[in-house]
Design an enzyme around this catalytic site. Structure first.
Site, PDB file in Angstrom:
ATOM      1  N   GLU A   1      -2.442  23.379  23.760  1.00  0.00           N
ATOM      2  CA  GLU A   1      -1.635  22.771  22.696  1.00  0.00           C
ATOM      3  C   GLU A   1      -1.918  23.520  21.407  1.00  0.00           C
ATOM      4  OE1 GLU A   1      -2.310  20.899  19.854  1.00  0.00           O
ATOM      5  OE2 GLU A   1      -4.435  20.492  20.004  1.00  0.00           O
TER       6      GLU A   1
ATOM      7  N   HIS B   1     -17.855  16.445  10.655  1.00  0.00           N
ATOM      8  CA  HIS B   1     -16.416  16.678  10.623  1.00  0.00           C
ATOM      9  C   HIS B   1     -15.702  15.748   9.649  1.00  0.00           C
ATOM     10  CE1 HIS B   1     -12.125  16.592  11.779  1.00  0.00           C
ATOM     11  NE2 HIS B   1     -12.340  17.879  11.706  1.00  0.00           N
TER      12      HIS B   1
ATOM     13  N   PHE C   1     -11.125  17.663   2.441  1.00  0.00           N
ATOM     14  CA  PHE C   1      -9.775  18.219   2.416  1.00  0.00           C
ATOM     15  C   PHE C   1      -8.773  17.169   1.917  1.00  0.00           C
ATOM     16  CE2 PHE C   1      -5.744  18.968   4.717  1.00  0.00           C
ATOM     17  CZ  PHE C   1      -5.369  20.122   4.050  1.00  0.00           C
TER      18      PHE C   1
ATOM     19  N   HIS D   1      -4.369  25.417  14.643  1.00  0.00           N
ATOM     20  CA  HIS D   1      -5.331  25.510  15.733  1.00  0.00           C
ATOM     21  C   HIS D   1      -4.615  25.670  17.070  1.00  0.00           C
ATOM     22  CE1 HIS D   1      -5.255  20.905  16.267  1.00  0.00           C
ATOM     23  NE2 HIS D   1      -4.704  21.415  17.336  1.00  0.00           N
TER      24      HIS D   1
ATOM     25  N   ARG E   1      -0.764  15.935  22.599  1.00  0.00           N
ATOM     26  CA  ARG E   1       0.059  17.153  22.591  1.00  0.00           C
ATOM     27  C   ARG E   1      -0.094  17.969  23.868  1.00  0.00           C
ATOM     28  NH1 ARG E   1      -1.789  17.076  17.054  1.00  0.00           N
ATOM     29  NH2 ARG E   1      -3.471  18.522  17.550  1.00  0.00           N
TER      30      ARG E   1
ATOM     31  N   SER F   1      -9.638  27.117  15.550  1.00  0.00           N
ATOM     32  CA  SER F   1      -9.080  26.320  14.459  1.00  0.00           C
ATOM     33  C   SER F   1      -9.176  27.105  13.167  1.00  0.00           C
ATOM     34  CB  SER F   1      -9.880  25.014  14.357  1.00  0.00           C
ATOM     35  OG  SER F   1      -9.442  24.241  13.273  1.00  0.00           O
TER      36      SER F   1
END
Lengths: 343, 343
Positions: free
Chosen positions: B137, B290, B297, B314, B172, B210
């Site tokens: 994906e 993470h 962000f 990614h 996905r 990524s």
């Protein structure tokens, strides 16, 4: 590992938890335990608002008078203050009961009724939640002390399994073992034409009171909390207050705990009402404003090597229509649920 | 709304998505589309490592020689560099094919085979992934350009529905429509006693590449990326490199894209191998390292009013044992999967 659900409220699940049975959270957290004798709790909020000079003193006098009427049946009480989006300074007295009858007896007393009906020139509101015990959950990040409802319930669990993952709040609700807690119905509004509006809540409105206590912090931790975490928390609280409607949040108040003289303590909380637990979850899991709070906290947790004195806690309720009562008297039109009233 | 799953790979789901059918993501993202003629792709990595002065020049000469052998069947190629945890400067050439036969033909060529077997005095490794198309994906945050596998696949989807929620990567994957992608088996190691170790991957190892491209950023966005996001990203990458084993991460490399002269571009990527997609999800959803990246962000996204030029992307693979080939020749013992070898 112990469940957050008090043992006598556990039942066979038709709705599975998000975790596997052998899940082990990476750090501990605790929930309040519910005495089997308690079937329903009361989290009541009495607000007073004003924006003229002198109003704060009058509001403080009012909540002190109300505070003075509370009897030994009350299990815990907080006083909190904030300046709302319309610039009104607001004091909110929040007593907790673990017996709805005791609450009703108190509210029905002549002296209390008189105070609650008093014409003070200020705005007054009541927001009364009376969830049955399968419709609440609590979580505390430290072992030393609980807050809010936890103080009313008094007993604490061992470290619980259902935390530190997305969806854990739902897994801590006894009722969510078998119920999706989907919202149903609409808010209803009834105005008496004389300044009083009563709001009827719909099914499965979700309410969170989510607190921070930085009193025990010092040194670098205190500096980082105040300089880096708190501003991001405040921005998220402001987002929910001003634009929460985009996410299913009806109202949010970011409040400071104060003493009975109005002096601020080193404790705050966010207090929000949502269309559903699902909407609250979605904001928490996915919205930039919450991910920023959570991620900033996680960055600093690591910076401090997981050695924190900061105390975090929350209580969440999901209530039926008859477990909610909201009324507003002489309040400005953006107060609490009034903001949702069609105009 | 369009699914990330290329239409001809869609099938009735026995495993539901985490989202409701009417879910609308809060911002757009795109996936690569897979041509029905493509059944399997190749993402190959040829690494060269050294830590003496002069090794970088020799390594660069080696990857340039290898690069020069690549023919028109190759769909995309990247060169990347990093200094690993043992202090070895490492160059990795990463060509992509959309036809495994073409890849095999190329590797079998005498000139290529000679290069891949050459005694250079440096360490060499191959990590070859050959996922069938239901086992990959991709996601791209901007509409203008794809990277890596997306460049090899060439075609882009309309904005897709399955993103901006936890668990969306799994949703996905075409194969995750019907398969839980649970890991099975163990890593296997075979050493020939002459400096070469072959590693046998187990079932459903998950790999993510990524990436970040800050080339298009400017002004305040560039400053915030470099001063506030990148250091938190780097700390998370270092955590995975050094302590990823705690979370099921076998190895992680935080790499910088370079040109064929070794000059760094304004592009980087994290490249990690996991015991399972579930382990990767858990780290992403729940680990402080993470959440700190993601939350930082998100804080800055808001600060910049959601107007970003930064490009994020990614590609993720979950492979069967025969879709992986890892070998290490004269490499130090903490290289790649060797770190997992019993000693």
């Amino acid at each position: 590992m112990d469940s957050s659900i008090t043992p006598h409220l556990a039942c066979p699940r038709s709705r599975p938890r998000r975790i596997a049975d052998d899940y082990a959270p990476p750090y501990p957290a605790w929930s309040a335990r519910i005495d089997p004798a308690i079937g329903q709790v009361v989290m009541a909020s009495y607000g007073v608002q004003g924006r003229e000079s002198g109003d704060v003193a009058a509001a403080l006098a009012h909540v002190r008078a109300l505070r003075a009427t509370l009897d030994a049946d009350v299990r815990h009480v907080d006083l909190a203050r904030y300046v709302d989006e319309a610039g009104y300074d607001t004091l909110v007295l929040q007593p907790y009961w673990t017996d709805p009858e005791a609450f009703r007896r108190w509210e029905a007393r002549a002296d209390v009724a008189a105070l609650l009906a008093a014409e003070t020139g200020l705005g007054h509101f009541r927001e009364i939640l009376t969830p049955t015990v399968e419709r609440l959950e609590t979580l505390y990040s430290t072992e030393d002390e609980m807050e809010g409802l936890g103080r009313a319930l008094e007993r604490r669990s061992p470290p619980v399994q259902e935390h530190a993952y997305w969806g854990s709040a739902r897994d801590r609700f006894p009722i969510a073992q078998t119920d999706a807690l989907e919202p149903a119905g609409q808010l209803g509004f009834a105005a008496d034409g004389a300044g009083r509006v009563t709001v009827r809540g719909h099914d499965n409105i979700a309410i969170i009171r989510s607190g921070q206590d930085w009193g025990p912090t010092g040194g670098e931790e205190r500096r980082l909390y105040l300089a880096e975490i708190e501003p991001v928390l405040r921005a998220g609280m402001d987002f929910l207050r001003d634009r929460g409607g985009e996410c299913g949040c009806y109202l949010n108040r970011y409040m400071r705990i104060v003493d009975m003289d109005g002096a601020p303590q080193e404790k705050s909380f966010g207090w929000s009402y949502w269309r559903s637990l699902g909407d609250m979850e979605n904001w928490s899991e996915a919205h930039p404003s919450h991910l920023a709070i959570f991620g900033t906290f996680m960055r600093i947790v690591q910076q401090l090597n997981f050695d924190l004195k900061l105390r975090l806690w929350h209580e969440v309720y999901v209530v039926t229509p008859d477990q909610q009562l909201y009324d507003y008297r002489n309040c400005h039109p953006d107060t609490g649920f009034l903001k949702q009233m069609p105009r």
